[in-house]
Design a protein around this motif. Structure first.
Motif, mmCIF file in Angstrom:
data_model
loop_
_atom_site.group_PDB
_atom_site.id
_atom_site.type_symbol
_atom_site.label_atom_id
_atom_site.label_comp_id
_atom_site.label_asym_id
_atom_site.label_seq_id
_atom_site.Cartn_x
_atom_site.Cartn_y
_atom_site.Cartn_z
ATOM 1 N N GLY A 29 0.817 -1.207 0.000
ATOM 2 C CA GLY A 29 0.000 0.000 0.000
ATOM 3 C C GLY A 29 0.851 1.257 0.000
ATOM 4 O O GLY A 29 0.540 2.237 -0.692
ATOM 5 N N GLU A 30 1.927 1.235 0.767
ATOM 6 C CA GLU A 30 2.838 2.379 0.802
ATOM 7 C C GLU A 30 3.399 2.660 -0.592
ATOM 8 O O GLU A 30 3.410 3.809 -1.059
ATOM 9 N N ILE A 31 3.872 1.625 -1.254
ATOM 10 C CA ILE A 31 4.501 1.794 -2.568
ATOM 11 C C ILE A 31 3.464 2.148 -3.630
ATOM 12 O O ILE A 31 3.710 2.984 -4.511
ATOM 13 N N THR A 32 2.286 1.537 -3.542
ATOM 14 C CA THR A 32 1.237 1.803 -4.523
ATOM 15 C C THR A 32 0.755 3.243 -4.452
ATOM 16 O O THR A 32 0.332 3.813 -5.464
ATOM 17 N N SER A 33 0.818 3.848 -3.284
ATOM 18 C CA SER A 33 0.409 5.251 -3.171
ATOM 19 C C SER A 33 1.346 6.173 -3.939
ATOM 20 O O SER A 33 1.009 7.318 -4.223
ATOM 21 N N VAL A 34 2.518 5.672 -4.306
ATOM 22 C CA VAL A 34 3.477 6.448 -5.102
ATOM 23 C C VAL A 34 3.406 6.058 -6.575
ATOM 24 O O VAL A 34 3.476 6.906 -7.459
ATOM 25 N N TYR A 35 3.248 4.750 -6.860
ATOM 26 C CA TYR A 35 3.264 4.258 -8.239
ATOM 27 C C TYR A 35 2.042 3.371 -8.511
ATOM 28 O O TYR A 35 2.142 2.146 -8.498
ATOM 29 N N PRO A 36 0.869 3.966 -8.732
ATOM 30 C CA PRO A 36 -0.339 3.171 -8.979
ATOM 31 C C PRO A 36 -0.600 2.929 -10.466
ATOM 32 O O PRO A 36 -1.185 3.761 -11.146
ATOM 33 N N THR A 37 -0.169 1.793 -10.986
ATOM 34 C CA THR A 37 -0.461 1.418 -12.371
ATOM 35 C C THR A 37 -0.917 -0.036 -12.400
ATOM 36 O O THR A 37 -0.739 -0.781 -11.431
ATOM 37 N N THR A 89 -4.149 -10.828 -2.305
ATOM 38 C CA THR A 89 -4.039 -9.485 -1.729
ATOM 39 C C THR A 89 -3.548 -8.447 -2.729
ATOM 40 O O THR A 89 -4.136 -7.379 -2.880
ATOM 41 N N GLY A 90 -2.464 -8.739 -3.428
ATOM 42 C CA GLY A 90 -1.877 -7.777 -4.348
ATOM 43 C C GLY A 90 -2.440 -7.810 -5.752
ATOM 44 O O GLY A 90 -2.077 -6.976 -6.591
ATOM 45 N N MET A 91 -3.349 -8.757 -6.047
ATOM 46 C CA MET A 91 -3.909 -8.839 -7.388
ATOM 47 C C MET A 91 -4.754 -7.611 -7.715
ATOM 48 O O MET A 91 -4.912 -7.240 -8.875
ATOM 49 N N ILE A 92 -5.270 -6.956 -6.689
ATOM 50 C CA ILE A 92 -6.090 -5.775 -6.912
ATOM 51 C C ILE A 92 -5.275 -4.639 -7.529
ATOM 52 O O ILE A 92 -5.830 -3.703 -8.121
ATOM 53 N N LEU A 93 -3.943 -4.712 -7.422
ATOM 54 C CA LEU A 93 -3.090 -3.681 -8.022
ATOM 55 C C LEU A 93 -3.311 -3.594 -9.530
ATOM 56 O O LEU A 93 -3.140 -2.520 -10.129
#
Length: 546
Positions: free
Chosen positions: A109-117, A275-279
């Motif tokens: 979640g921390e990293i996705t808040s910076v790089y959401p693709t 969990t991370g598949m939603i990315l």
């Protein structure tokens, strides 16, 4: 590209202060998510906005819940903790893995808040890794993430197949045998039908999927409540004491007790592996930098509670462990319900919500896997990428990528003709691939001092560091653990082929990289990459030059 964060003298590329006198390094782009629109944010990260952004925070949270489908995931893999220790492994194994995956969700979640693709952890690994290694690390992560998505989708559809057959065999003939002795080809045909249904719904009903996910939430809780109330109220064979439920440990898998408990954790790891598949859905939500991290973390909390509400009552009415383990269909839930309800028709009725949830979960996983495959293909990392990166404008879905994912699933499903333990391999290798892909950006971020998270909207500080370490340790355990046979002694038909599938696919990806990838694969089309590469060798900054 006015949203690109300017780099002034005294700031490094990640927004951190550096000592005066050092050269300033222009690094990879990032954005200010407080003022940018989702399309602008994606443009800064190097991509065009090709998919429709139709999901709200609530809807993406519901999809995240559907991807896990805890009652379904826990029901179809319950045989692992039953043989790996019984009540203690079932209850406390679930709690332990949920806490670990909570750390993984926070870290991502921390990293996705910076790089959401839609590239998810693949894109994040590329952006966070050192210039000299970013392509190879991102390539490995991308293959692991893509294959993990595809194989978990396969395992969900195959698991629904086996669960459906087990539920039909709640009904017995006059000799006490199940009424449907499914042949291998019949099992495969059912799996084929389920896979085709999930792909058809995902492709043709894309605009209605948020409604389906929302309905699945209420349907799930209604089904769980029905099961819990019925088994506790009727309890045809009696109820165990709380001491038995929370403290009894009786491994029957053949492994030594401690290792038996660990092998039994595949049950919980499988249920939380999505969990991370939603990315992969980041490019179909309106504010991915905040919505997706919230959905990941919030879903783990919801899943943990739902799992305990589902499992604890079942353990209170648990029949003899050996009898469950020896059931030829290897589906404990139908066995438990038949014993607790005392009625074949009643027990079957209670399994219907789980079967339907399995189909809905398959649709969600199919959707996520297609987006992941498409995102990886658009960067030229998959053979035939020009075909797989196309988006079907009439359906607003990457249809070609979805078909590629489906073909791989159907091909791997043929393993069942050679081994009745194919489902174990699908579960194990799916968890291994996804866990490896999740931990790669986390490990790179931690090794580089978490510098990319300085201005992140989600930054848990010291607790984030602890979560990172726990996530990495979990990966180190999961890879060898879930390659192990689930029980001893091992026969040809019961060996765990997870390691074979894992090594095989990694060998294919490595061969492609050597033959073509290293010459043509450049990674995400991010502005500033070439300039960063030119400056990497001459850059002198603070801290280690990782």
């Amino acid at each position: 590209m006015g949203l690109r964060k300017s780099v002034n003298k005294g700031d490094d590329a990640l927004g951190q202060k550096v000592s005066s006198g050092h050269e300033v390094r222009e690094d990879l782009p990032r954005y200010d998510n407080a003022s940018a629109t989702a399309a602008d944010e994606l443009a800064v990260l190097g991509y065009d906005d090709e998919l429709v952004r139709s999901r709200t925070t609530r809807e993406v949270t519901f999809m995240s819940f559907v991807l896990s489908s805890v009652p379904y995931g826990l029901a179809t893999t319950l045989i692992y903790p039953v043989s790996g220790g019984g009540p203690v492994t079932i209850i406390w194994g679930w709690v332990a893995v949920s806490l670990i995956v909570f750390c993984v969700a926070i870290s991502l979640g921390e990293i996705t808040s910076v790089y959401p693709t839609a590239g998810g952890v693949y894109y994040q690994t590329f952006m966070l890794a050192p210039v000299s290694y970013r392509r190879i690390l991102a390539y490995i992560c991308g293959w692991a993430f893509t294959l993990g998505n595809i194989i978990i989708t396969l395992s969900v559809n195959f698991g629904t197949t086996l669960f459906f057959i087990g539920c039909i065999n709640i009904f017995h003939d006059a000799d006490g045998n199940g009424i449907f002795e499914a042949k291998t080809y019949q099992t495969y045909l059912i799996f084929l039908a389920i896979t085709l249904i999930c792909n058809a719904v995902s492709a043709l009903g894309n605009r209605w999927l948020p409604i389906l996910d929302t309905g699945a939430i209420y349907f799930t809780f209604a089904g769980v409540i029905a099961i819990v109330c019925c088994v506790l109220a009727i309890a045809k064979e009696g109820r165990h004491s709380a001491t038995y439920v929370f403290t009894d440990f009786d491994p029957i898998s053949g492994w030594v007790p401690g290792w038996a408990f660990c092998v039994g954790l595949l049950h919980a790891a499988y249920a939380t592996s999505a969990t991370g598949m939603i990315l992969s859905m980041c490019e179909e939500v309106k504010k991915p930098a905040t919505q997706v991290p919230k959905a990941m973390v919030g879903t783990i909390v919801l899943n943990t509670i739902c799992g305990l509400v589902f499992l604890i009552p079942l353990v209170f009415v648990l029949p003899d462990l050996t009898a469950i383990y020896n059931d030829p269909y290897a589906q404990p839930l139908p066995f438990i319900l038949r014993a607790a309800i005392g009625s074949e028709a009643g027990a079957f009725a209670l399994t219907v919500p789980i079967i339907i949830l399995g189909i809905i979960c398959g649709v969600g996983c199919t959707t996520a896997a297609s987006r992941c495959t498409w995102a990886f293909a658009r960067d030229g990392a998959i053979p035939g990428s020009k075909i797989w990166k196309e988006v079907n404008r009439s359906l607003d879905v990457p249809l070609n990528a979805m078909m590629l994912s489906m073909i791989i699933q159907l091909a791997l499903g043929l393993i069942y003709f050679g081994s009745s333990a194919a489902f174990n391999a699908f579960n194990g290798v799916g968890v291994i691939f996804l866990t490896l892909s999740y931990v790669m950006p986390i490990a790179v971020s931690l090794l580089r001092g978490r510098r990319a998270l300085v201005n992140a909207s989600f930054n848990f500080g010291f607790f984030g560091v602890v979560a990172n370490v726990i996530s990495i340790a979990w990966c180190a355990l999961a890879i060898p653990l879930f390659s192990m046979p689930t029980a001893l002694p091992v026969a040809v038909t019961t060996v765990n082929y997870a390691s074979v599938v894992f090594v095989g696919f990694m060998a294919i990806s490595a061969a492609y990289y050597i033959v073509r990838g290293r010459h043509h694969y450049r990674g995400p089309p991010t502005e500033g990459v070439d300039e960063a590469e030119r400056r990497e060798s001459s850059f002198v900054g603070t801290g280690p030059a990782l």
